[in-house]
Scaffold this active site. Sequence first.
Site, PDB file in Angstrom:
ATOM      1  N   HIS A  19      40.128  41.526  37.494  1.00 49.48           N
ATOM      2  CA  HIS A  19      41.848  41.901  37.579  1.00 49.48           C
ATOM      3  C   HIS A  19      42.110  39.909  37.168  1.00 49.48           C
ATOM      4  O   HIS A  19      41.548  38.927  36.903  1.00 49.48           O
ATOM      5  CB  HIS A  19      42.268  42.327  38.633  1.00 49.48           C
ATOM      6  N   HIS A  22      41.107  36.747  38.427  1.00 50.46           N
ATOM      7  CA  HIS A  22      39.675  35.893  38.385  1.00 50.46           C
ATOM      8  C   HIS A  22      39.274  35.485  36.852  1.00 50.46           C
ATOM      9  O   HIS A  22      39.540  34.516  36.250  1.00 50.46           O
ATOM     10  CB  HIS A  22      38.874  36.856  38.122  1.00 50.46           C
ATOM     11  N   CYS A 127      36.497  40.967  62.195  1.00 49.87           N
ATOM     12  CA  CYS A 127      37.051  41.253  60.702  1.00 49.87           C
ATOM     13  C   CYS A 127      36.496  42.174  60.347  1.00 49.87           C
ATOM     14  O   CYS A 127      35.320  41.704  58.811  1.00 49.87           O
ATOM     15  CB  CYS A 127      37.967  40.681  59.908  1.00 49.87           C
ATOM     16  N   CYS A 130      37.110  40.667  55.942  1.00 49.85           N
ATOM     17  CA  CYS A 130      36.660  39.504  55.834  1.00 49.85           C
ATOM     18  C   CYS A 130      35.315  39.306  56.138  1.00 49.85           C
ATOM     19  O   CYS A 130      34.659  37.994  55.841  1.00 49.85           O
ATOM     20  CB  CYS A 130      37.788  38.646  56.912  1.00 49.85           C
ATOM     21  N   CYS A 144      43.927  40.645  61.745  1.00 46.92           N
ATOM     22  CA  CYS A 144      43.487  39.751  60.739  1.00 46.92           C
ATOM     23  C   CYS A 144      44.801  39.266  60.092  1.00 46.92           C
ATOM     24  O   CYS A 144      45.133  39.913  59.127  1.00 46.92           O
ATOM     25  CB  CYS A 144      42.495  40.638  59.841  1.00 46.92           C
ATOM     26  N   HIS A 147      43.895  41.410  55.820  1.00 48.79           N
ATOM     27  CA  HIS A 147      43.952  42.521  55.772  1.00 48.79           C
ATOM     28  C   HIS A 147      44.829  43.202  56.884  1.00 48.79           C
ATOM     29  O   HIS A 147      45.192  44.482  56.943  1.00 48.79           O
ATOM     30  CB  HIS A 147      42.743  43.495  56.771  1.00 48.79           C
ATOM     31  N   LYS A 296      52.792  40.688  45.708  1.00 46.27           N
ATOM     32  CA  LYS A 296      50.880  40.681  45.919  1.00 46.27           C
ATOM     33  C   LYS A 296      50.586  41.267  45.347  1.00 46.27           C
ATOM     34  O   LYS A 296      50.570  42.870  44.892  1.00 46.27           O
ATOM     35  CB  LYS A 296      50.750  40.732  46.994  1.00 46.27           C
ATOM     36  N   LYS A 299      45.477  46.175  44.876  1.00 47.35           N
ATOM     37  CA  LYS A 299      44.978  47.553  44.771  1.00 47.35           C
ATOM     38  C   LYS A 299      45.503  49.187  45.741  1.00 47.35           C
ATOM     39  O   LYS A 299      46.757  49.913  44.643  1.00 47.35           O
ATOM     40  CB  LYS A 299      43.260  48.181  45.270  1.00 47.35           C
TER      41      LYS A 299
HETATM   42  N1  MSP Z   1      33.135  35.733  46.226  1.00 50.50           N
HETATM   43  C1  MSP Z   1      33.952  35.421  47.222  1.00 50.50           C
HETATM   44  C2  MSP Z   1      34.016  33.745  46.532  1.00 50.50           C
HETATM   45  C3  MSP Z   1      32.832  32.766  46.704  1.00 50.50           C
HETATM   46  S1  MSP Z   1      32.402  31.435  46.459  1.00 50.50           S
HETATM   47  C4  MSP Z   1      31.086  31.067  46.271  1.00 50.50           C
HETATM   48  C5  MSP Z   1      35.330  35.267  46.578  1.00 50.50           C
HETATM   49  N2  MSP Z   1      35.467  36.655  45.731  1.00 50.50           N
HETATM   50  S2  MSP Z   1      36.786  36.831  44.691  1.00 50.50           S
HETATM   51  O1  MSP Z   1      36.901  38.076  44.048  1.00 50.50           O
HETATM   52  O2  MSP Z   1      37.516  37.787  45.670  1.00 50.50           O
HETATM   53  O3  MSP Z   1      36.959  36.325  44.527  1.00 50.50           O
HETATM   54  C6  MSP Z   1      38.935  34.846  44.564  1.00 50.50           C
HETATM   55  C7  MSP Z   1      38.734  34.870  43.767  1.00 50.50           C
HETATM   56  O4  MSP Z   1      39.340  35.898  42.610  1.00 50.50           O
HETATM   57  C8  MSP Z   1      40.574  33.851  44.541  1.00 50.50           C
HETATM   58  O5  MSP Z   1      39.951  32.162  44.458  1.00 50.50           O
HETATM   59  C9  MSP Z   1      40.679  33.401  42.848  1.00 50.50           C
HETATM   60  O6  MSP Z   1      39.696  32.347  41.850  1.00 50.50           O
HETATM   61  C10 MSP Z   1      40.412  34.390  42.136  1.00 50.50           C
HETATM   62  N3  MSP Z   1      42.012  35.739  42.102  1.00 50.50           N
HETATM   63  C11 MSP Z   1      41.622  36.285  43.707  1.00 50.50           C
HETATM   64  N4  MSP Z   1      43.313  37.211  43.068  1.00 50.50           N
HETATM   65  C12 MSP Z   1      44.268  35.756  42.955  1.00 50.50           C
HETATM   66  C13 MSP Z   1      45.573  36.386  42.218  1.00 50.50           C
HETATM   67  N5  MSP Z   1      45.968  37.222  42.563  1.00 50.50           N
HETATM   68  N6  MSP Z   1      45.832  34.986  41.656  1.00 50.50           N
HETATM   69  C14 MSP Z   1      45.281  33.939  41.252  1.00 50.50           C
HETATM   70  N7  MSP Z   1      43.278  33.884  41.891  1.00 50.50           N
HETATM   71  C15 MSP Z   1      43.093  34.698  42.113  1.00 50.50           C
HETATM   72  O7  MSP Z   1      36.352  35.150  47.463  1.00 50.50           O
END
Ligand code: MSP
Length: 642
Positions: A19, A22, A127, A130, A144, A147, A296, A299
């Site tokens: 999304h 990422h 949790c 998490c 949590c 969540h 926020k 989904k």
């Molecule tokens: N798998 C773990 C990370 C392990 S690193 C060794 C994880 N994955 S995640 O898919 O949840 O990705 C989190 C990351 O996605 C955030 O730290 C950020 O880089 C990005 N983002 C997810 N949602 C976001 C927003 N709404 N806004 C900006 N970045 C965000 O955590």
Amino acid sequence: MTSPFYITTPIYYVNAKPHLGHLYTTVSADVASRFHAMLGADTFFLTGTDEHGDKIVKAADQEKISPKEYADRISRLFYDLWPLFHIGNDKFIRTTDPAHEAVVLQILQKIFDSGDIYFSEYEGLYCFGCERFYTERELVGGKCPDHGTIPETIKESNYFFKMSRYQDWLIDYIQTHPEFIQPERYRNETLAFLREPLEDLCISRPKSRLQWGITLPFDDKYVTYVWFDALINYISSLGYPNGEAFRQFWPQARHLVAKDILKPHGIYWPIMLKAAGIEPYQHLYVHGYWNIDESKMSKSLGNVVDPYYLQSTYGSDAIRYFLMREMVFGLDSNFSEALMVERINADLANDLGNLFSRVLAMVHKYFNGTVPEIAVQVQSGKNGDLFPPSRHAIETFKTEMGNFAFHKAILAVWDLISVMNKYVVSNAPWDLAKADDQKAKDRLADIMYNLIEGLRVIAGLILPIMPQTSLTMQKHLGISRDNALSSLDQISLWGTTQPGTVLPKPVTLFPRIDIKKPAAAEQPPVEPKPLLNLKPEIAFEDVTKLDLRVGTVIQAENIPKANKLLKLTVDLGAERRTIIAGIAKSYSPEEITGKQIVVVANLKPAKLMGIESQGMLLAAVTEASTTVVTPSRPMPDGAPVK
Ligand code: MSP
């Protein structure tokens, strides 16, 4: 010598599709990596997917497929997305890669051997979202904080990592390395966590509860905690311990994450490294969250922004630009499609696009598309009218990009664009073109040359942000592929455009988007485009190995105790075959009898329900139905299908 530059994104969980969030982190890393390459650094840019743990098992269960199949499917969506946005990562790691798993085992064993992992019974609040235990203190109103669910009380024996032993070391390290965690607010937040006693980290999960993970090397009844596995990707990707890349790029690492995963990166990871006898990484850059229309992104709210949709609707450079321009690194930002369209129109179609086409149109009109001879003013190299503002833009850009202040770096470029737009207006080249004295002609040549040089500087500065647009601009400024702008030094050399260069006709860099009817404004940006999850590419020779033939079903019957299967007798002209086909839910024996079908005729026979099946028919299959492939006109039985 410029030091090597190693940048990482978080490895993304494969429990959900990519999304906007990422995309933002990954574009930021790409921009930083491209910028450092322009400074002359050797760069290594890593991204990938985090594939173990409970979340993935749950998501796979819902789809009724194995965790590995599920991980393959979603990881592919990330893997295929990045090239669409011209993301130039050097490696894409998956935590299911055997080489990664081997490094995780090594590190676990190393820390275990040094006595920092112990076994103990623990009762705590867990949790599942998490995938970790919480202390009472960490919960908000007993729930949590991420969540909003009440954690379950779980009592079990597990392995723990003695993080507490390193608490003082970490506090001291953060205090003596102010550049370690940036921006400062996140450094302070980490120090605030560390004001409370640090609990040891539970790093195992009993296989009775979770099998989808890396088995502990010292106890095969447990898998390791997903974070312990995931963080190690940052060194396994470099070939720790002996890989060339590890020697070259560690510990220069710069980890880029959002604020949601500050704790694992700011606390667990440096301590894991310390305990394993590895130098700590150098920098953690923490950015804020994209919210969607002030809420926020989630989904359940149905407001998740799909990068595939953004790319196909607006193109990759416009999106890259918007993300970098709009968010102040470190703070939260709001995303709305209308806001984005407004910014694309104002900054890209108007400011940059108009300047570019206006200048090039004038070069075509007044100088037949040829860069004019260098006139008096620019001959000395440094005295061009636009040299001082260009130099200022380059310097500011360099400082701000180095600080990850992408929006400020972009503002510096747009200041130059604005200076240049004003320069056109105040010098009114159209009036000079009308005059026919030599002085006016020289002045016109000067002005146009300055503008071309200014555009060259802009094309160079936007290279890390909008790589495709930069290349288009360079082409239209007569910069050959061999001389393509690739370093900041090259961009800074004023006066490198050769007079006499013939410029191609101008193009529109960014067409204006109609705000009333943005390309897909009526469609919510939430529905991802269906994707072809293709199997790996095969060679033509592989296709020719299949012998496909037309045949007619001359008899069909149900098979007792196999309610999905039909037994077909198929006439292939020279011979008859028995074929067992999984089509009974979609076809009755009567309906299929008499139909022409396509058969894989050279398939090795196999027994199904005790009957030998001598081939396989082709059918289109969805979850809802199955339709047998049939020639659109009658063909002789046995005719090859090619
Ligand atoms: N798998 C773990 C990370 C392990 S690193 C060794 C994880 N994955 S995640 O898919 O949840 O990705 C989190 C990351 O996605 C955030 O730290 C950020 O880089 C990005 N983002 C997810 N949602 C976001 C927003 N709404 N806004 C900006 N970045 C965000 O955590």
